[in-house]
Design an enzyme around this catalytic site. Structure first.
Site, short mmCIF file in Angstrom:
data_model
loop_
_atom_site.label_atom_id
_atom_site.label_comp_id
_atom_site.label_asym_id
_atom_site.label_seq_id
_atom_site.Cartn_x
_atom_site.Cartn_y
_atom_site.Cartn_z
N ARG A 46 -2.12 -16.74 -61.10
CA ARG A 46 -2.75 -17.52 -60.28
C ARG A 46 -3.96 -18.35 -60.79
O ARG A 46 -4.40 -18.00 -61.94
CB ARG A 46 -3.08 -16.89 -59.08
CG ARG A 46 -3.46 -15.37 -59.39
CD ARG A 46 -4.75 -15.02 -59.63
NE ARG A 46 -5.79 -15.74 -59.32
CZ ARG A 46 -6.92 -15.86 -59.70
NH1 ARG A 46 -7.19 -15.19 -61.08
NH2 ARG A 46 -8.15 -16.55 -59.58
N GLY A 47 -4.74 -19.03 -59.87
CA GLY A 47 -5.69 -19.88 -60.40
C GLY A 47 -5.27 -21.27 -60.79
O GLY A 47 -4.18 -21.35 -61.59
N ALA A 48 -5.92 -22.20 -60.61
CA ALA A 48 -5.35 -23.72 -60.49
C ALA A 48 -5.06 -24.03 -61.98
O ALA A 48 -3.89 -24.64 -62.26
CB ALA A 48 -6.31 -24.58 -59.89
N ARG A 76 3.85 -23.27 -54.94
CA ARG A 76 2.90 -23.04 -54.06
C ARG A 76 2.34 -24.40 -53.80
O ARG A 76 1.99 -25.27 -54.40
CB ARG A 76 1.86 -22.23 -54.81
CG ARG A 76 2.18 -20.80 -55.04
CD ARG A 76 1.01 -19.85 -55.33
NE ARG A 76 0.09 -19.62 -54.49
CZ ARG A 76 -1.24 -19.21 -54.51
NH1 ARG A 76 -1.69 -19.18 -55.68
NH2 ARG A 76 -1.92 -19.07 -53.79
N GLN A 176 -9.22 -10.85 -55.39
CA GLN A 176 -9.31 -11.50 -56.73
C GLN A 176 -10.82 -11.11 -57.24
O GLN A 176 -11.07 -10.99 -58.40
CB GLN A 176 -9.00 -12.64 -56.59
CG GLN A 176 -7.48 -13.03 -56.52
CD GLN A 176 -7.22 -13.45 -54.95
OE1 GLN A 176 -7.97 -12.99 -54.01
NE2 GLN A 176 -6.15 -14.05 -54.87
N ASP A 217 -8.76 -25.78 -56.01
CA ASP A 217 -7.20 -25.86 -56.07
C ASP A 217 -6.79 -27.29 -55.65
O ASP A 217 -5.49 -27.67 -56.50
CB ASP A 217 -6.49 -24.85 -54.86
CG ASP A 217 -6.86 -23.47 -55.36
OD1 ASP A 217 -7.91 -23.04 -55.17
OD2 ASP A 217 -6.05 -22.98 -56.10
N ASN A 227 -10.34 -24.82 -51.69
CA ASN A 227 -10.26 -23.58 -52.59
C ASN A 227 -10.14 -22.44 -51.72
O ASN A 227 -9.92 -22.54 -50.58
CB ASN A 227 -11.71 -23.65 -53.26
CG ASN A 227 -12.08 -22.69 -54.32
OD1 ASN A 227 -11.04 -22.71 -55.13
ND2 ASN A 227 -12.92 -21.93 -54.23
N LYS A 228 -10.35 -21.20 -52.48
CA LYS A 228 -9.93 -19.95 -51.70
C LYS A 228 -10.65 -19.98 -50.47
O LYS A 228 -11.68 -20.23 -50.22
CB LYS A 228 -10.51 -19.00 -52.88
CG LYS A 228 -10.37 -17.78 -52.10
CD LYS A 228 -9.05 -17.22 -52.12
CE LYS A 228 -8.06 -17.27 -53.24
NZ LYS A 228 -6.63 -17.15 -52.92
#
Lengths: 314, 314
Positions: A46-48, A76, A176, A217, A227-228
Site C-alpha cells: 500500500r502507499g501511493a 484500488r 498504519q 493518493d 489522502n487517508k
C-alpha cells in the site's frame, strides 16, 4: 531501509507483507497478476508510490494479457498512482517483455530518486531547527520503495538534526500509523509519540506542533487532495491553529484529468475493518458501518504541495 | 433500559461493568470507597452524569471518612460532575448516614428527571423529520442512570418517529462508541452506522448529517466545553459544513468556577490504551504515546448547549 518495500528479484515481484508488521518482517514472492491484485486489495502492499511501482511491475507479470492488465489497473480506485504505473509500463507492450521490464524498473528507480528529492525540498521548505511534525497513516519507505514522501521529509529533517519529535496518528481502521510509521521511526532513531486520530486537531490547538505533513493518493487539478481518512480533520485543525499543512507527493499523484475533489472516487472498504481491530471484535454482532478509506482536503486548507520537481501553493 | 446503570440496592452501590460490554452485561456490587474509585478509574462506570451519581453514593460508603471522600472526589480530574455529586451528598454529613443517603438518592432521581427533560428540550430544538445525527463516545443510559444526555435526545427523536439514522464514532482509545453506543442504539431499535473517528469531519463535509450531538464533562463559564477526545474535530467539521453542533448536558456540568477552557485540566490516561486495543498490541514494543482523554471545544464553535432547564447559545 535494508529491505526495499517492493522490487523485482529473479523474475518475480518481491514485496514486504505490511499486514504482518510490526510483528513480523516477511517478504512475499509474487509470480502472477492474480496474486498481486490480492496483495494490493488486502493492503499487503500500500502507499501511493509503492502502488505505482506495483502497477508497473505487475504489467511484466501480465505477459501482455489485456484482461489481466485492466484488472490490475482497477484493483484500488482512489490512488491514481496504481493506474499511472500500469500505464507507464503498458506503453511499452509493443517492445516485448524486456521493454516492459525496463520501463517498470525505471518507474521503481524514478520513485527512489523522487522521494529523495521530495525529502530535501520539503526539509528546505520548513523553517526552524527543532521541528515537531504531525503526520497520519504511513508515508515512509514502506509506502514507496526506499524512502517515503511525507515521512521522507521527516527522515531528511532527522538526518539534518532538525527534528524534535513526530506525533503519529494511529490511523484507524488499519492502524498504519501505529503499526508501520512507529516501526519506521524507531528504525531511523527519530523521537516519536503515537496518538489517537481524534487527538490530532486538539494537540494542534494546544500549540505543540510546527507542521503537519501528509502524503496523497490523488491530487485533483485544482489542488484538492485525497489522502487517508483523517487528513481533512487535521487540515481543519491546522488552519484554526495557524500551523502549515503540507502535502508531499510525487508528480504522478497529480491527476490533471480530475478537475476537483468532488470528482475523486473514495473507496469504501466495508464494515469488517471497523467492527474489528486486528481480528478482535469491538462492536456488537450485526453492527452496520461505513468505512471511507480516504477523504478529500479542499485546496484552500493546503499550505503547500511538495513534489520532486516543485512547490505548489494551491 | 431494564437495568439502571448505577443504583443503590440493599446497602451497596450496584453498577453495570461497562468494560465488559457489549460482550457481557455484568452488574457489580460495590461496598467500599476503594472499590468504587477503582471502578471509576478503570471506567467500569463512566459518563459525566453517572459519575455524579457515583460520587454521591460513594459518600454513603465513606461513612464520613474525610480522607476517603477526598480521594473519591479526585478520582478523575476532568468531569466536574464527580466532585459535584460528592459535594452534594457530603453537605449532609452532619445529618448522619440517613441524610447522606437521602441526598445521594436525590442526585440519582434528579439525574433521571434531568435526562428526560434534556431529551425533550433537545428534540424540540432540532428541526426536521428524518434527522441524521452524528455523535461521539457514549452519552446514553450507560453514561447516566436511565436515559442519557445527547443519546437521550436521540432516544426521544426515535420515540417521536423523527430519527432517520445515527452515525456513531467508534471513539478510540476505549471504543465507547463501538461498544456501548451501538449496543444502546440496537436495544432501542434505532438505525445506526459505526464509523472511524477520523471519518466524522469528512462525512459532515459530504452533507449526510443534520446535527452533531455530544455530551460534556465540564462546561466553563464562557461555554467552552470539555468532552471526549474527538469532539473538537467534529466541531471544526460541523462549522465548515454549516451543521448545528449541540452540547447536551445537565446544569451540574456547568462549572462557573472555571472561566474558560484553558483552565480545564485534561486527563492523560497514559500510553497503554493507545498501544493496545482491547488487549491486543497494535504498536511496536516500547512505543511512546500521548493519550488525552478529552479535548476542549471553544464556545464559538458551539451552536447551543441544552440543559434540563434551558438552551444556552454561547
Amino acid at each position: 531501509m535494508p529491505v526495499r518495500t517492493i522490487d523485482w528479484v529473479d523474475g518475480a515481484v518481491e514485496l514486504v507483507d505490511q499486514t504482518l508488521l510490526p510483528d513480523k518482517l516477511v517478504t512475499l514472492r509474487i509470480h502472477t497478476v492474480g496474486e498481486l491484485i490480492e496483495a494490493i486489495q488486502r493492503l499487503a502492499v500500500r502507499g501511493a508510490p509503492a502502488l505505482g511501482v506495483a502497477g508497473a511491475l505487475g504489467v511484466v507479470l501480465a505477459d501482455g494479457d489485456p484482461g489481466r492488465i485492466a484488472a490490475l489497473r482497477a484493483a484500488r480506485p482512489t490512488a491514481v498512482n496504481l493506474a499511472w504505473g500500469v500505464d507507464r509500463a503498458a506503453a511499452h507492450l509493443n517492445g516485448g517483455r524486456e521493454a516492459v521490464l525496463a520501463a517498470a524498473l525505471k518507474v521503481r528507480d524514478d520513485d527512489i530518486a523522487a522521494c529523495r528529492a521530495m525529502g530535501e525540498r520539503g526539509a528546505d521548505l520548513l523553517e526552524g531547527d527543532r521541528l515537531r511534525i504531525m503526520t497520519v497513516c504511513n508515508t515512509g519507505g514502506l509506502a514507496a520503495v526506499e524512502r517515503g514522501t511525507a515521512l521522507g521529509v521527516v527522515q531528511t529533517l532527522h538526518e539534518r538534526g532538525r527534528l524534535a519529535e513526530v506525533l503519529a496518528l494511529e490511523t484507524r481502521p488499519l492502524l498504519q500509523g501505529a503499526r508501520l510509521t512507529t516501526w519506521e521511526l524507531a528504525r531511523m532513531g527519530a523521537p516519536h509519540r503515537l496518538i489517537a486520530d481524534s487527538a490530532g486537531p486538539y494537540l494542534l490547538a494546544k500549540g505543540g506542533v510546527d507542521a503537519v505533513l501528509i502524503g496523497a493518493d490523488r491530487i485533483a487539478a485544482n489542488g484538492d487532495t485525497a489522502n487517508k481518512i483523517g487528513s481533512y480533520a487535521l487540515a481543519l485543525g491546522a488552519e484554526r491553529a495557524g500551523v502549515p499543512f503540507v502535502v508531499v507527493a510525487p508528480e504522478s499523484t497529480i491527476d490533471q484529468g480530475t478537475p476537483s475533489g468532488e470528482h475523486i472516487e473514495i473507496e469504501d472498504r466495508g464494515p469488517g475493518e471497523i467492527v474489528t481491530v486486528r481480528g478482535v471484535r469491538v462492536a456488537p454482532e450485526g453492527t452496520q458501518a461505513s468505512n471511507p478509506a480516504f477523504d478529500v482536503t479542499p485546496h484552500d486548507l493546503i499550505s503547500a504541495i511538495v513534489t520532486e520537481q516543485r512547490v505548489i501553493r494551491p
